[in-house]
Design a protein around this motif. Structure first.
Motif, PDB file in Angstrom:
ATOM      1  N   TYR A 133       0.876  -1.337   0.424  1.00 43.39           N
ATOM      2  CA  TYR A 133      -0.073  -0.257   0.165  1.00 43.39           C
ATOM      3  C   TYR A 133       0.711   1.454   0.090  1.00 43.39           C
ATOM      4  CZ  TYR A 133      -4.065  -3.269   1.184  1.00 43.39           C
ATOM      5  OH  TYR A 133      -5.024  -4.202   1.240  1.00 43.39           O
ATOM      6  N   ASN A 134       0.404   2.274  -0.501  1.00 38.36           N
ATOM      7  CA  ASN A 134       1.065   3.553  -0.129  1.00 38.36           C
ATOM      8  C   ASN A 134       0.714   4.370   1.022  1.00 38.36           C
ATOM      9  OD1 ASN A 134       2.087   5.805  -1.038  1.00 38.36           O
ATOM     10  ND2 ASN A 134       1.259   6.191  -3.010  1.00 38.36           N
ATOM     11  N   TRP A 135       1.216   4.124   2.277  1.00 36.89           N
ATOM     12  CA  TRP A 135       1.234   4.552   3.256  1.00 36.89           C
ATOM     13  C   TRP A 135       1.694   6.139   3.074  1.00 36.89           C
ATOM     14  CZ3 TRP A 135      -1.206   0.968   5.557  1.00 36.89           C
ATOM     15  CH2 TRP A 135      -0.685  -0.705   5.045  1.00 36.89           C
ATOM     16  N   ARG A 136       2.143   6.563   2.589  1.00 35.65           N
ATOM     17  CA  ARG A 136       2.373   7.917   2.513  1.00 35.65           C
ATOM     18  C   ARG A 136       0.762   8.838   2.062  1.00 35.65           C
ATOM     19  NH1 ARG A 136       6.312  11.589  -0.411  1.00 35.65           N
ATOM     20  NH2 ARG A 136       8.510   9.884   1.282  1.00 35.65           N
ATOM     21  N   ALA A 137       0.109   8.296   0.899  1.00 34.78           N
ATOM     22  CA  ALA A 137      -0.859   8.870   0.723  1.00 34.78           C
ATOM     23  C   ALA A 137      -2.225   8.058   1.071  1.00 34.78           C
ATOM     24  CB  ALA A 137      -1.146   8.232  -0.736  1.00 34.78           C
ATOM     25  N   LEU A 138      -2.124   7.342   1.957  1.00 36.97           N
ATOM     26  CA  LEU A 138      -3.007   6.671   2.853  1.00 36.97           C
ATOM     27  C   LEU A 138      -3.493   7.784   4.331  1.00 36.97           C
ATOM     28  CD1 LEU A 138      -4.981   5.081   4.680  1.00 36.97           C
ATOM     29  CD2 LEU A 138      -3.780   4.155   5.406  1.00 36.97           C
ATOM     30  N   ALA A 139      -1.825   8.699   4.670  1.00 38.64           N
ATOM     31  CA  ALA A 139      -1.991   9.449   5.844  1.00 38.64           C
ATOM     32  C   ALA A 139      -2.073  10.728   5.557  1.00 38.64           C
ATOM     33  CB  ALA A 139       0.008   9.450   6.544  1.00 38.64           C
ATOM     34  N   SER A 140      -2.055  10.973   4.088  1.00 36.17           N
ATOM     35  CA  SER A 140      -2.858  12.484   3.700  1.00 36.17           C
ATOM     36  C   SER A 140      -3.531  12.557   4.099  1.00 36.17           C
ATOM     37  CB  SER A 140      -1.675  12.823   2.453  1.00 36.17           C
ATOM     38  OG  SER A 140      -2.389  13.751   1.616  1.00 36.17           O
ATOM     39  N   ASP A 141      -4.349  11.779   3.427  1.00 34.05           N
ATOM     40  CA  ASP A 141      -6.089  11.211   3.159  1.00 34.05           C
ATOM     41  C   ASP A 141      -6.844  11.371   4.706  1.00 34.05           C
ATOM     42  OD1 ASP A 141      -6.335   9.048  -0.027  1.00 34.05           O
ATOM     43  OD2 ASP A 141      -5.906  11.770   0.484  1.00 34.05           O
ATOM     44  N   LEU A 142      -6.068  10.894   5.713  1.00 36.61           N
ATOM     45  CA  LEU A 142      -6.560  10.422   6.891  1.00 36.61           C
ATOM     46  C   LEU A 142      -6.610  11.681   7.029  1.00 36.61           C
ATOM     47  CD1 LEU A 142      -5.738   6.780   8.428  1.00 36.61           C
ATOM     48  CD2 LEU A 142      -7.880   7.645   6.551  1.00 36.61           C
ATOM     49  N   GLY A 143      -5.146  12.155   7.296  1.00 29.24           N
ATOM     50  CA  GLY A 143      -5.411  13.341   7.870  1.00 29.24           C
ATOM     51  C   GLY A 143      -6.291  14.559   6.889  1.00 29.24           C
ATOM     52  N   TRP A 144      -5.974  14.483   6.297  1.00 32.62           N
ATOM     53  CA  TRP A 144      -7.024  15.652   5.611  1.00 32.62           C
ATOM     54  C   TRP A 144      -9.182  15.154   5.845  1.00 32.62           C
ATOM     55  CZ3 TRP A 144      -6.170  20.157   4.299  1.00 32.62           C
ATOM     56  CH2 TRP A 144      -5.253  20.675   3.509  1.00 32.62           C
ATOM     57  N   GLU A 145      -8.751  14.256   6.181  1.00 27.24           N
ATOM     58  CA  GLU A 145     -10.354  13.260   6.940  1.00 27.24           C
ATOM     59  C   GLU A 145     -10.204  14.294   8.546  1.00 27.24           C
ATOM     60  OE1 GLU A 145     -13.252   9.494   7.091  1.00 27.24           O
ATOM     61  OE2 GLU A 145     -11.460   9.706   7.208  1.00 27.24           O
ATOM     62  N   LEU A 146      -9.525  13.391   9.597  1.00 31.20           N
ATOM     63  CA  LEU A 146      -9.574  13.818  10.713  1.00 31.20           C
ATOM     64  C   LEU A 146      -9.387  15.687  10.862  1.00 31.20           C
ATOM     65  CD1 LEU A 146      -9.176  13.384  13.444  1.00 31.20           C
ATOM     66  CD2 LEU A 146      -7.112  13.906  13.053  1.00 31.20           C
ATOM     67  N   CYS A 147      -9.425  15.918   9.691  1.00 30.94           N
ATOM     68  CA  CYS A 147      -9.427  17.535   9.993  1.00 30.94           C
ATOM     69  C   CYS A 147     -10.516  18.793   9.274  1.00 30.94           C
ATOM     70  CB  CYS A 147      -8.167  18.476   9.805  1.00 30.94           C
ATOM     71  SG  CYS A 147      -6.054  18.143   9.806  1.00 30.94           S
ATOM     72  N   LEU A 148     -11.474  17.882   8.560  1.00 29.80           N
ATOM     73  CA  LEU A 148     -12.210  18.624   7.610  1.00 29.80           C
ATOM     74  C   LEU A 148     -13.051  18.242   7.970  1.00 29.80           C
ATOM     75  CD1 LEU A 148     -10.599  18.857   4.068  1.00 29.80           C
ATOM     76  CD2 LEU A 148     -10.495  20.461   5.786  1.00 29.80           C
ATOM     77  N   THR A 149     -13.393  17.058   8.948  1.00 33.57           N
ATOM     78  CA  THR A 149     -14.533  15.966   9.378  1.00 33.57           C
ATOM     79  C   THR A 149     -15.125  17.203  10.808  1.00 33.57           C
ATOM     80  OG1 THR A 149     -14.329  14.280   7.563  1.00 33.57           O
ATOM     81  CG2 THR A 149     -15.860  14.119  10.341  1.00 33.57           C
ATOM     82  N   SER A 150     -13.574  17.098  11.336  1.00 31.20           N
ATOM     83  CA  SER A 150     -13.333  17.522  13.099  1.00 31.20           C
ATOM     84  C   SER A 150     -13.954  19.443  12.949  1.00 31.20           C
ATOM     85  CB  SER A 150     -12.103  17.874  13.833  1.00 31.20           C
ATOM     86  OG  SER A 150     -11.952  15.886  13.601  1.00 31.20           O
ATOM     87  N   LEU A 151     -13.480  19.447  11.629  1.00 25.46           N
ATOM     88  CA  LEU A 151     -13.779  21.158  12.058  1.00 25.46           C
ATOM     89  C   LEU A 151     -15.050  21.466  10.432  1.00 25.46           C
ATOM     90  CD1 LEU A 151     -12.214  24.014  11.126  1.00 25.46           C
ATOM     91  CD2 LEU A 151     -12.402  23.560   8.654  1.00 25.46           C
ATOM     92  N   VAL A 152     -15.733  20.797  10.259  1.00 24.17           N
ATOM     93  CA  VAL A 152     -17.404  20.833   9.738  1.00 24.17           C
ATOM     94  C   VAL A 152     -18.147  20.275  10.855  1.00 24.17           C
ATOM     95  CG1 VAL A 152     -19.237  19.557   8.726  1.00 24.17           C
ATOM     96  CG2 VAL A 152     -17.619  19.874   7.371  1.00 24.17           C
ATOM     97  N   VAL A 153     -17.687  19.533  11.756  1.00 22.44           N
ATOM     98  CA  VAL A 153     -18.327  18.905  13.508  1.00 22.44           C
ATOM     99  C   VAL A 153     -18.691  20.159  13.808  1.00 22.44           C
ATOM    100  CG1 VAL A 153     -18.106  17.742  15.475  1.00 22.44           C
ATOM    101  CG2 VAL A 153     -17.568  16.791  13.200  1.00 22.44           C
ATOM    102  N   ALA A 154     -18.031  20.482  14.187  1.00 22.16           N
ATOM    103  CA  ALA A 154     -17.432  22.361  15.183  1.00 22.16           C
ATOM    104  C   ALA A 154     -18.323  23.101  14.759  1.00 22.16           C
ATOM    105  CB  ALA A 154     -16.292  22.455  15.207  1.00 22.16           C
ATOM    106  N   GLY A 155     -18.198  23.225  13.114  1.00 24.83           N
ATOM    107  CA  GLY A 155     -19.621  24.022  12.529  1.00 24.83           C
ATOM    108  C   GLY A 155     -21.104  23.907  12.293  1.00 24.83           C
ATOM    109  N   ILE A 156     -21.318  22.848  12.258  1.00 19.97           N
ATOM    110  CA  ILE A 156     -22.772  22.298  12.571  1.00 19.97           C
ATOM    111  C   ILE A 156     -22.752  22.482  14.330  1.00 19.97           C
ATOM    112  CG2 ILE A 156     -24.089  20.469  12.599  1.00 19.97           C
ATOM    113  CD1 ILE A 156     -22.628  19.417  10.282  1.00 19.97           C
ATOM    114  N   ALA A 157     -22.029  22.119  14.581  1.00 23.94           N
ATOM    115  CA  ALA A 157     -22.166  22.633  16.621  1.00 23.94           C
ATOM    116  C   ALA A 157     -23.090  23.810  17.104  1.00 23.94           C
ATOM    117  CB  ALA A 157     -21.034  21.742  17.781  1.00 23.94           C
TER     118      ALA A 157
END
Lengths: 186, 268
Positions: A133-157
């Motif tokens: 697997y391409n671990w670097r790409a996985l880490a990048s995608d998961l990092g974006w998921e964590l940041c953006l999802t949490s941002l959206v959650v905060a915004g909705i709250a």
């Protein structure tokens, strides 16, 4: 009869959320397509209803998601459900207030747990199958998921607090009353 | 303590149930339910995927009239070159057929193309895949190559259901395709994905000469994948004298984010 209607209602809701999640993945530009819509919905369902039924909603919604993945069957299902079990425990035992930052913290913890278990499952199966697997790409995608999802959650709250749903909509206000009169606060 | 025990029981319960579901899936007991839910979600997926293609197409713009004119001129010249090449290719094909007939050459297999519509794409971080609306019922099997425009390979079938299939694109990190460079040495190598929008050709012998702009086609050495399917062109060469093999960065011919219809090659 009531049970059947409830079952149909929940099934329809899960299908709708899954299609909405797929739509967000397809339509949003990168890196915004990494936002985990199903997770956001389940998190707010947990926060507002405070019911253990969210664990089974997580289970069945990710059974649908498994139909569209190429990772070995069960990794997404197990990691997401276990993460939701842990989030439920955190919400009941650790996070005792209902502020926008507590729901954001829960989002971060939940996603970290979910994706840690997911990555562990991938690593274990990669030893068994020999896949690389391409671990670097996985880490990048998961990092974006964590940041953006949490941002959206905060915004909705924050938005929910600003809208003051309890004052405007009696039906939703009853949901709040049922959940022991909690609301989103600063 | 009792609450912690109930939490532990919940975790064990979830683990057991998940295990049973996985086993049921592998045996095939869940297939009817999965088929039912897939038929419902596929309709929604297809609608939103079509919308996403339109949205992303609309987002391509030019910053100035000059840029548009330059792009138009480049496209015109490329079209003219393509027409010349097409004519030359047709002449070569005719000559090839004639020579084969004289030699009494027998074709060992022929390929049939099954058209399919793309109804979705990957939703997980590790994969670069698309979902099509054809499956085992249409004769599709794992490993079948998938093409567009009659001869450009975009991936291979990775997973097959009754009426749908998942295609692993060339840019996926798990993708491996045997390839040949259209050069003097007819260099062989492996096309590997996992490098964003480009792919990498590896295991090219160190002593063979490859140049920027060389075309890459499938080598035909893999079972089920015919020779001559176009992959892309070389944009960069990486060569170290102490290594046995050299590598090339390849730009695929097709943007895999905008696929709408594809063809699956099956052996007839």
């Amino acid at each position: 009869m009531r049970l059947i209607l409830l079952l149909v209602g929940y099934t329809t809701l899960l299908l709708a959320i899954t299609i909405f999640h797929l739509g967000a993945r397809y339509i949003l530009p990168a890196p915004w397509d990494q936002i985990n819509v199903i997770f956001i919905f389940l998190l707010f369902f947990l926060f507002i209803r405070q019911s253990g039924s969210v664990i089974w909603m997580t289970f069945f919604s990710h059974m649908l998601i498994e139909l569209y993945t190429t990772t070995p069957y069960g990794i997404v299902l197990y990691s997401s459900t276990l993460a939701m079990v842990a989030m439920h425990w955190f919400m009941i035992r650790v996070i005792t207030n209902r502020t926008w930052y507590s729901v954001t913290l829960l989002s971060i913890i939940g996603l970290l747990l979910y994706r840690s278990l997911y990555t562990l499952g991938i690593i274990i199966t990669s030893f068994a199958t020999g896949q690389v697997y391409n671990w670097r790409a996985l880490a990048s995608d998961l990092g974006w998921e964590l940041c953006l999802t949490s941002l959206v959650v905060a915004g909705i709250a924050v938005l929910l607090h600003l809208i003051q749903v309890r004052a405007f909509h009696p039906f939703i206000g009853k949901i709040y009353e049922r959940s022991r009169g909690t609301t989103f606060r600063y | 303590m009792p609450k912690d025990r109930s939490q532990l029981r919940l975790i064990i319960g979830v683990s057991v149930i998940t295990g049973l579901v996985v086993i049921a899936h592998l045996i095939g007991w869940l297939t009817p339910i999965e088929r039912l839910f897939r038929s419902i979600t596929n309709k929604g997926s297809q609608a939103v995927y079509t919308l996403s293609i339109q949205v992303h197409d609309a987002s391509e713009t030019f910053d100035s009239v000059g840029e548009l004119q330059a792009a138009y001129q480049t496209t015109k010249e490329a079209l003219l070159d393509t027409q010349v090449d097409a004519t030359r290719l047709q002449l070569l094909e005719d000559e090839n057929q004639e020579l084969k007939a004289r030699l009494g050459y027998m074709m060992s297999s022929t390929y049939q193309t099954i058209g399919a519509q793309v109804i979705g794409k990957n939703i997980e971080p590790l994969a670069n895949t698309i979902v099509i609306d054809r499956g085992a019922a249409d004769g599709i099997a794992v490993g079948n190559p998938v093409i567009v425009d009659d001869g450009i390979i975009v991936g291979k079938v990775s997973r097959v259901e009754e009426h749908t299939a998942i295609i692993r694109l060339l840019t996926d990190s798990q993708s491996r395709v045997g390839a040949t460079i259209v050069n003097r040495d007819k260099s062989l190598g492996i096309i590997e994905g996992g490098y964003a929008i480009s792919v990498r050709m590896t295991l090219i012998p160190q002593n063979e000469i490859i140049n920027l702009g060389d075309a890459i086609i499938t080598s035909g050495l893999e079972s089920g994948t015919p020779r001559g399917l176009y992959i892309g062109t070389i944009t960069s060469v990486q060569k170290e004298t102490y290594q046995s093999f050299q590598e090339a960065i390849v730009q695929p011919a097709i943007d895999s984010n905008k696929l709408h219809t594809v063809g699956v090659l099956i052996t007839s």
